[in-house]
Scaffold this motif. Structure first.
Motif, PDB file in Angstrom:
ATOM      1  N   SER A   7      12.390 -19.229 -41.950  1.00 40.40           N
ATOM      2  CA  SER A   7      12.344 -17.768 -42.036  1.00 40.40           C
ATOM      3  C   SER A   7      11.899 -17.286 -43.410  1.00 40.40           C
ATOM      4  O   SER A   7      11.871 -18.044 -44.393  1.00 40.40           O
ATOM      5  N   ASN A  45      22.101 -12.902 -41.650  1.00 43.83           N
ATOM      6  CA  ASN A  45      21.999 -12.264 -40.326  1.00 43.83           C
ATOM      7  C   ASN A  45      23.150 -12.586 -39.392  1.00 43.83           C
ATOM      8  O   ASN A  45      23.736 -13.654 -39.495  1.00 43.83           O
ATOM      9  N   LEU A  94      13.426  -5.074 -46.299  1.00 42.16           N
ATOM     10  CA  LEU A  94      12.295  -5.940 -45.955  1.00 42.16           C
ATOM     11  C   LEU A  94      11.483  -5.291 -44.831  1.00 42.16           C
ATOM     12  O   LEU A  94      10.251  -5.265 -44.870  1.00 42.16           O
ATOM     13  N   ARG A 146       7.714  -4.047 -45.084  1.00 48.38           N
ATOM     14  CA  ARG A 146       6.730  -4.513 -44.095  1.00 48.38           C
ATOM     15  C   ARG A 146       6.006  -3.323 -43.465  1.00 48.38           C
ATOM     16  O   ARG A 146       4.777  -3.341 -43.276  1.00 48.38           O
ATOM     17  N   ILE A 172       8.584 -16.825 -38.929  1.00 45.62           N
ATOM     18  CA  ILE A 172       9.225 -18.099 -38.528  1.00 45.62           C
ATOM     19  C   ILE A 172       8.226 -18.959 -37.750  1.00 45.62           C
ATOM     20  O   ILE A 172       8.100 -20.166 -37.983  1.00 45.62           O
ATOM     21  N   ALA A 218      10.166 -12.864 -36.738  1.00 44.93           N
ATOM     22  CA  ALA A 218       9.877 -13.950 -35.789  1.00 44.93           C
ATOM     23  C   ALA A 218       8.467 -14.491 -36.025  1.00 44.93           C
ATOM     24  O   ALA A 218       8.228 -15.707 -35.923  1.00 44.93           O
TER      25      ALA A 218
HETATM   26  C1  LMR Z   1      13.450 -11.562 -41.326  1.00 49.19           C
HETATM   27  O1  LMR Z   1      13.389 -10.415 -40.887  1.00 49.19           O
HETATM   28  O2  LMR Z   1      12.458 -12.159 -41.790  1.00 49.19           O
HETATM   29  C2  LMR Z   1      14.775 -12.278 -41.351  1.00 49.19           C
HETATM   30  O3  LMR Z   1      15.779 -11.494 -40.759  1.00 49.19           O
HETATM   31  C3  LMR Z   1      14.715 -13.644 -40.776  1.00 49.19           C
HETATM   32  C4  LMR Z   1      14.629 -13.609 -39.276  1.00 49.19           C
HETATM   33  O4  LMR Z   1      15.443 -14.267 -38.629  1.00 49.19           O
HETATM   34  O5  LMR Z   1      13.741 -12.927 -38.743  1.00 49.19           O
END
Ligand code: LMR
Ligand code: NAD
Length: 325
Positions: free
Chosen positions: A236, A131, A158, A162, A230, A227
């Motif tokens: 992450s 990123n 991703l 999702r 995380i 987020a």
């Molecule tokens: C994500 O989308 O899971 C990754 O880009 C990690 C993050 O910093 O969110």
């Protein structure tokens, strides 16, 4: 068995790298009949850890793994590489935006772009995961002028996966029943997960899940999913990111599923009014090792303003690293 292809994974000792390398080596990405030369690139302090990853890869005795190397020298790691999976970069922690990583991570991608320019296959296909992925991909591309600019992509698969899963959960159907999800723009909080063209078991998705849920729940959930992971895990996403990276390269190399499309951040060709060259996530189909942006989708005012907001953010990120382009 076919002729081996060379795949380079950067950041192979990290969380995503550890989840990714084994699946790539086992043939899950390019097929059980495709031998693989796997080159792992790490920074010098992580070479000890990566040597353990190499031991474990040998210990799996994968029939598809032809050769493994691990190095801290980008010119060795990218030599004759056919697929470059650029994962190695710092991840964000709680409270950070992905673009807060830009200054620190940007120099990695300018150096790796230069190295690929010198030694990679002239047809190398590049996926940036580190990123902020779209802008890092632009930096690598601009530092590799001898390579095909169309082959520099960034991962929004991703987000796509999702989004598909959230719709399936809401509607109480299997993921396979959900089609034509789109992620537009940046892999960031401004991305626009669009359901206007999505279907659930062949019916318009918005008619099933409702416009209010789409605007008030779905969009922010998909935008903020990284987020949320995380916050929950303290680190992450890793396994789901590796799965998405496998999906991205699998579909690009071997073709996307018929009757559907996938989201990839690719250099715009001017489609949908997005300025040519910006690495922007579009719906694409893939065939014969090439992706094509899906054309002609109607865009209403709500979608247009969301697509513009994420485009504006990409332009700001690009302006912030103009010295590296
Ligand atoms: C994500 O989308 O899971 C990754 O880009 C990690 C993050 O910093 O969110
Ligand atoms: P991590 O810290 O666990 O691993 C990163 C690895 O990269 C480390 O082993 C580090 O030594 C290595 N590295 C750093 N600089 C390098 C360089 N110049 N060359 C080679 N290797 C280098 O992080 P992670 O969880 O594996 O995440 C990696 C990146 O992927 C982060 O930037 C994260 O934000 C990003 N990410 C993107 C997505 C996406 O959807 N695009 C999803 C998840 C994570």
């Amino acid at each position: 068995m076919k002729k081996p292809v060379t795949i380079t994974i950067t950041g192979a000792a990290g969380n995503i790298g550890y989840a990714l390398a084994f699946r790539v080596a086992s043939g899950q990405m390019l097929g059980a009949d495709q031998p693989i030369n796997l080159n792992l690139l790490e920074i010098s302090p992580a070479l000890g850890t990566v040597s353990g990853v190499v031991m474990e890869l040998h210990d799996c005795a994968f029939a598809t793994l032809n050769r493994i190397s691990a190095t801290d020298d980008a010119k060795i790691a990218f030599r004759d590489c056919d697929y470059a999976m650029l994962v190695g970069a710092r991840p964000r922690g709680p409270g950070m935006e992905r673009k807060d990583l830009l200054l620190e991570n940007a120099k990695i991608f300018s150096a790796q772009g230069k190295a690929m320019n010198e030694v990679a296959s002239r047809d190398v296909r590049v996926l940036v995961v580190g990123n902020p992925a779209n802008t890092n991909s632009l930096i690598a591309q601009r530092n590799a002028p001898a390579l095909n600019p169309k082959n520099f992509t960034a991962m929004t698969r991703l987000d796509h996966n999702r989004g598909r899963a959230q719709v399936a959960l809401k509607a109480g159907v299997a993921v396979a029943d959900v089609r034509h999800i789109i992620i537009w723009g940046n892999h960031s909080g401004t991305q626009y997960p669009d359901l206007h063209h999505a279907t659930i078991s062949g019916k318009p998705a918005l008619g099933v899940v409702g416009d209010q849920w789409f605007r008030e729940n779905y969009i922010p959930t998909v935008q903020q999913r990284g987020a949320a992971v995380i916050k929950a895990r303290g680190t992450s996403s890793a396994a789901s990111a590796a799965a998405a990276a496998i999906d991205h390269i699998h579909d690009w190399a071997l073709g996307s599923a018929s009757g559907d499309w996938v989201s990839m951040a690719v250099p715009s060709d001017g489609s949908y009014g997005i300025a040519a060259g910006v690495i922007y996530s579009f719906p694409v189909t893939c065939q014969n090792g090439q992706y094509s942006i899906v054309q002609g989708l109607p865009i209403d005012d709500f979608s247009r303003s969301r697509m513009q907001a994420t485009y504006d953010e990409l332009c700001e990120e690009r302006d912030g690293v103009k010295d590296l382009l």
